[in-house]
Design an enzyme around this catalytic site. Structure first.
Site, PDB file in Angstrom:
ATOM      1  N   ASN A  36      13.388 -19.306  23.694  1.00  0.00           N
ATOM      2  CA  ASN A  36      13.676 -18.717  22.379  1.00  0.00           C
ATOM      3  C   ASN A  36      12.917 -17.398  22.269  1.00  0.00           C
ATOM      4  O   ASN A  36      12.213 -16.976  23.192  1.00  0.00           O
ATOM      5  CB  ASN A  36      13.274 -19.693  21.257  1.00  0.00           C
ATOM      6  CG  ASN A  36      13.814 -19.261  19.903  1.00  0.00           C
ATOM      7  OD1 ASN A  36      14.976 -18.893  19.779  1.00  0.00           O
ATOM      8  ND2 ASN A  36      12.973 -19.266  18.872  1.00  0.00           N
ATOM      9  N   LYS A  37      13.071 -16.758  21.161  1.00  0.00           N
ATOM     10  CA  LYS A  37      12.475 -15.438  20.932  1.00  0.00           C
ATOM     11  C   LYS A  37      10.996 -15.418  21.304  1.00  0.00           C
ATOM     12  O   LYS A  37      10.263 -16.370  21.030  1.00  0.00           O
ATOM     13  CB  LYS A  37      12.679 -15.068  19.454  1.00  0.00           C
ATOM     14  CG  LYS A  37      12.163 -13.717  19.040  1.00  0.00           C
ATOM     15  CD  LYS A  37      12.689 -12.571  19.883  1.00  0.00           C
ATOM     16  CE  LYS A  37      14.197 -12.479  19.909  1.00  0.00           C
ATOM     17  NZ  LYS A  37      14.711 -11.486  20.889  1.00  0.00           N
ATOM     18  N   ASP A  47      17.804 -19.979  22.401  1.00  0.00           N
ATOM     19  CA  ASP A  47      18.874 -19.234  23.075  1.00  0.00           C
ATOM     20  C   ASP A  47      19.394 -19.963  24.300  1.00  0.00           C
ATOM     21  O   ASP A  47      20.499 -19.696  24.768  1.00  0.00           O
ATOM     22  CB  ASP A  47      18.379 -17.842  23.466  1.00  0.00           C
ATOM     23  CG  ASP A  47      18.149 -17.022  22.217  1.00  0.00           C
ATOM     24  OD1 ASP A  47      17.085 -17.197  21.590  1.00  0.00           O
ATOM     25  OD2 ASP A  47      19.055 -16.258  21.850  1.00  0.00           O
ATOM     26  N   ARG A  76      24.264  -9.337  27.271  1.00  0.00           N
ATOM     27  CA  ARG A  76      22.890  -9.842  27.093  1.00  0.00           C
ATOM     28  C   ARG A  76      22.700 -11.045  28.014  1.00  0.00           C
ATOM     29  O   ARG A  76      23.597 -11.888  28.116  1.00  0.00           O
ATOM     30  CB  ARG A  76      22.610 -10.217  25.626  1.00  0.00           C
ATOM     31  CG  ARG A  76      22.577  -8.987  24.707  1.00  0.00           C
ATOM     32  CD  ARG A  76      22.007  -9.319  23.338  1.00  0.00           C
ATOM     33  NE  ARG A  76      20.575  -9.548  23.388  1.00  0.00           N
ATOM     34  CZ  ARG A  76      19.872 -10.057  22.383  1.00  0.00           C
ATOM     35  NH1 ARG A  76      20.475 -10.383  21.260  1.00  0.00           N
ATOM     36  NH2 ARG A  76      18.562 -10.223  22.491  1.00  0.00           N
ATOM     37  N   ARG A 125      23.552 -10.704  16.670  1.00  0.00           N
ATOM     38  CA  ARG A 125      22.608 -11.304  17.609  1.00  0.00           C
ATOM     39  C   ARG A 125      22.414 -12.752  17.178  1.00  0.00           C
ATOM     40  O   ARG A 125      22.971 -13.191  16.184  1.00  0.00           O
ATOM     41  CB  ARG A 125      21.295 -10.505  17.735  1.00  0.00           C
ATOM     42  CG  ARG A 125      20.882  -9.636  16.618  1.00  0.00           C
ATOM     43  CD  ARG A 125      20.556 -10.386  15.374  1.00  0.00           C
ATOM     44  NE  ARG A 125      19.606 -11.442  15.649  1.00  0.00           N
ATOM     45  CZ  ARG A 125      19.482 -12.554  14.975  1.00  0.00           C
ATOM     46  NH1 ARG A 125      20.248 -12.803  13.926  1.00  0.00           N
ATOM     47  NH2 ARG A 125      18.598 -13.475  15.299  1.00  0.00           N
ATOM     48  N   GLY A 126      21.605 -13.486  17.956  1.00  0.00           N
ATOM     49  CA  GLY A 126      21.504 -14.927  17.714  1.00  0.00           C
ATOM     50  C   GLY A 126      22.519 -15.610  18.625  1.00  0.00           C
ATOM     51  O   GLY A 126      23.691 -15.205  18.668  1.00  0.00           O
ATOM     52  N   ALA A 127      22.057 -16.633  19.347  1.00  0.00           N
ATOM     53  CA  ALA A 127      22.877 -17.204  20.416  1.00  0.00           C
ATOM     54  C   ALA A 127      24.298 -17.611  19.972  1.00  0.00           C
ATOM     55  O   ALA A 127      25.285 -17.187  20.585  1.00  0.00           O
ATOM     56  CB  ALA A 127      22.126 -18.378  21.037  1.00  0.00           C
ATOM     57  N   GLN A 148      13.078  -9.660  13.428  1.00  0.00           N
ATOM     58  CA  GLN A 148      14.225 -10.410  12.878  1.00  0.00           C
ATOM     59  C   GLN A 148      13.805 -11.337  11.736  1.00  0.00           C
ATOM     60  O   GLN A 148      14.616 -11.659  10.874  1.00  0.00           O
ATOM     61  CB  GLN A 148      14.890 -11.252  13.981  1.00  0.00           C
ATOM     62  CG  GLN A 148      15.652 -10.439  15.004  1.00  0.00           C
ATOM     63  CD  GLN A 148      14.814 -10.175  16.242  1.00  0.00           C
ATOM     64  OE1 GLN A 148      13.591 -10.012  16.154  1.00  0.00           O
ATOM     65  NE2 GLN A 148      15.441 -10.120  17.399  1.00  0.00           N
TER      66      GLN A 148
END
Ligand code: MRU
Length: 366
Positions: free
Chosen positions: A254-255, A244, A90, A53-55, A203
Site C-alpha cells: 500500500n501507499k 494496491d 502504473r 488513482r487508487g487501485a 492524498q
C-alpha cells in the site's frame, strides 16, 4: 457518495455515449473539475498522471480506456495496442492488470463489429461490481466498528486511523477502507477518523479529508509522523487502510508509510486491518516484499509541494535546496504478520494463505 448533495461516482460514462467522465483528482480539494476522456491515450494519461488513482479506480479507468480504444478501431492490433498502452501506466496496483486481462478475455473472441459495444458494457459492469463489492466490504468491516463502539462509555467516540486515500474516489464508490466508516457513520455510530496527510502527494490531506468532510464524517488531519504518538496515548482504536496489491499469503502493498503504521499498531496492541476487494489479490506472487514492483516516482514530488495561495490560485513551492536529490518510492509492503485481518467482500479473514484460501477456495494456490 454525495458531493454537496449530488450523488457521484468516481467514473461514469458520458451522456454523449463516446466518452468516460472522471473527476480530476490533482485539482482536489481546491477545485472540483470533471474531465471527459475521449481516447485510450487520454485514459492512459489520466492514470499515469494521477488524475485518477487508487487501485480499484485505476482498474475501472483502464476498462473504459479499452472501450474508448474499441470505438475507434476494434481490430486485433488495436486491442493489443490498447492493452499495452494501459498496462504500462502504473506498475503497482494489480487491479490494472486484473481489469485489462478480463476486458481482453471478454473482447478477443468477439467479431470486430461487436467489440465496441461489448467493451462499453464490460466497463459499466465492472463499475457496478466495484460498487457492490465495496459496499459488502463496508458491511463486513462495520461489524468491527460496532464491536468497538459497544465497549465505549457514553460520549466516547470510535477513533479510526487511515493512511492515503482508500476512499470512494479511489474506487467507483464507497471506497475500501472508508466503506465501513461511512456505513458506521450513517447508522449513527460516533466515528472519528485520524487522516494521515500521506506525503509526498498528500492524498490524505487533499482527498480523504475532502471526501470525509463532504459526507459529514468527523475527522482530524495529522502529519504522517503523528500516528505512533496517538497510538501510544490510546487515541486510536483501530487502523484501517486500503491496498494496491495483496499476496495470497497476506502481505499488503500500500501507499508508502503504511508499514510504519502497522509497526506502531503492533507495538501498541492496536488492531491493524486492511480492506480490499478480491481483485486486489495477486494470487501469483509469493513474496510480497521482494516480488511486488514498487513504483518509483519523481523526486520533485518530495521537494515541491502543491497548495492553494491566499488569492485562490493553485501553486507549487520548493521546500528543499533546489538541487537536493530525493528518493520517492511510492509504496511499501507490510508483512502479513503485522496485519490483524483482511476485510473483503466475502468476509474478514486472517492475513495468511489459510485465511484467504478459506474465503476464496476457488483461487487458492497450493
Ligand atoms: O498512488 P495512489 O494514490 O494511487 O495510491 C493509492 C493507495 O495507496 C490506496 O491506499 C490504495 O490504492 C487502496 S485504494 C482503495
Amino acid at each position: 457518495m454525495k458531493i454537496d448533495g449530488t450523488p457521484y461516482r468516481a467514473i461514469w460514462p458520458g451522456e454523449d455515449g463516446v466518452s468516460a467522465c472522471i473527476i480530476d483528482q490533482t485539482r482536489l480539494p481546491h477545485e472540483f473539475v470533471t474531465v471527459d476522456l475521449r481516447s485510450v491515450d487520454e485514459a492512459a494519461t489520466a492514470i499515469r498522471d494521477m488524475w485518477v488513482r487508487g487501485a480499484p479506480l485505476i482498474g475501472a479507468t483502464a476498462a473504459y480506456g479499452m472501450a474508448l480504444a474499441m470505438q475507434r478501431d476494434a481490430g486485433d492490433a488495436a486491442l493489443a495496442a490498447a492493452y499495452d498502452t494501459l498496462i504500462a501506466t502504473r506498475p503497482t496496483a494489480i487491479n490494472l492488470k486484473w481489469a485489462l486481462d478480463a476486458a481482453r478475455a471478454r473482447l478477443a473472441p468477439l467479431g470486430q463489429a461487436e467489440r465496441a459495444e461489448a467493451a462499453w458494457r464490460f466497463a459499466a459492469e465492472l463499475c457496478d461490481e466495484d460498487v457492490a463489492v465495496n459496499h459488502a466490504i463496508g458491511a463486513n468491516g462495520l461489524a468491527l466498528i460496532r464491536e468497538i463502539a459497544a465497549k465505549k462509555k457514553p460520549g466516547e467516540r470510535v477513533n479510526v486511523l487511515t493512511h492515503c486515500n482508500a476512499g470512494w474516489i479511489a474506487t467507483v464508490d464507497w471506497g475500501t477502507a472508508t466503506s465501513p466508516i461511512y456505513q458506521a457513520h450513517d447508522e449513527g455510530i460516533d466515528v472519528h477518523v485520524f487522516v494521515d496527510e500521506t506525503r509526498p502527494r498528500n492524498q490524505g490531506a487533499s482527498l480523504t479529508a475532502w471526501e470525509l468532510g463532504k459526507h459529514g464524517v468527523p475527522h482530524t488531519l495529522i502529519v504522517d509522523n503523528a500516528g505512533g504518538h496517538l497510538m501510544q496515548h490510546g487515541q486510536v482504536d483501530i487502523v484501517i487502510t486500503g491496498t494496491d496489491r495483496t499476496t495470497a499469503q497476506g502481505d499488503v502493498c500500500n501507499k508508502i508509510g503504511t508499514y510504519l503504521k502497522a509497526l506502531a499498531a503492533k507495538d501498541n496492541g492496536i488492531p491493524f486491518y486492511v480492506a480490499l476487494p478480491s481483485s486486489t489479490i495477486d494470487w501469483t506472487v509469493r513474496d510480497g516484499v521482494r516480488e511486488i514492483p514498487i513504483e518509483e516516482r519523481s523526486g520533485e514530488e518530495v521537494t515541491w509541494i502543491q497548495g492553494r495561495r491566499a488569492d485562490g490560485t493553485l501553486d507549487k513551492v520548493l521546500i528543499s535546496p533546489p538541487d537536493t536529490p530525493a528518493a520517492n518510492p511510492a509504496f511499501d509492503v507490510t508483512p502479513a504478520r503485522l496485519v490483524t485481518g483482511l476485510i473483503t467482500e466475502r468476509g474478514i479473514c486472517a492475513a495468511s494463505a489459510e485465511g484467504l484460501a478459506g474465503l476464496f477456495p476457488e483461487r487458492a494456490v497450493a
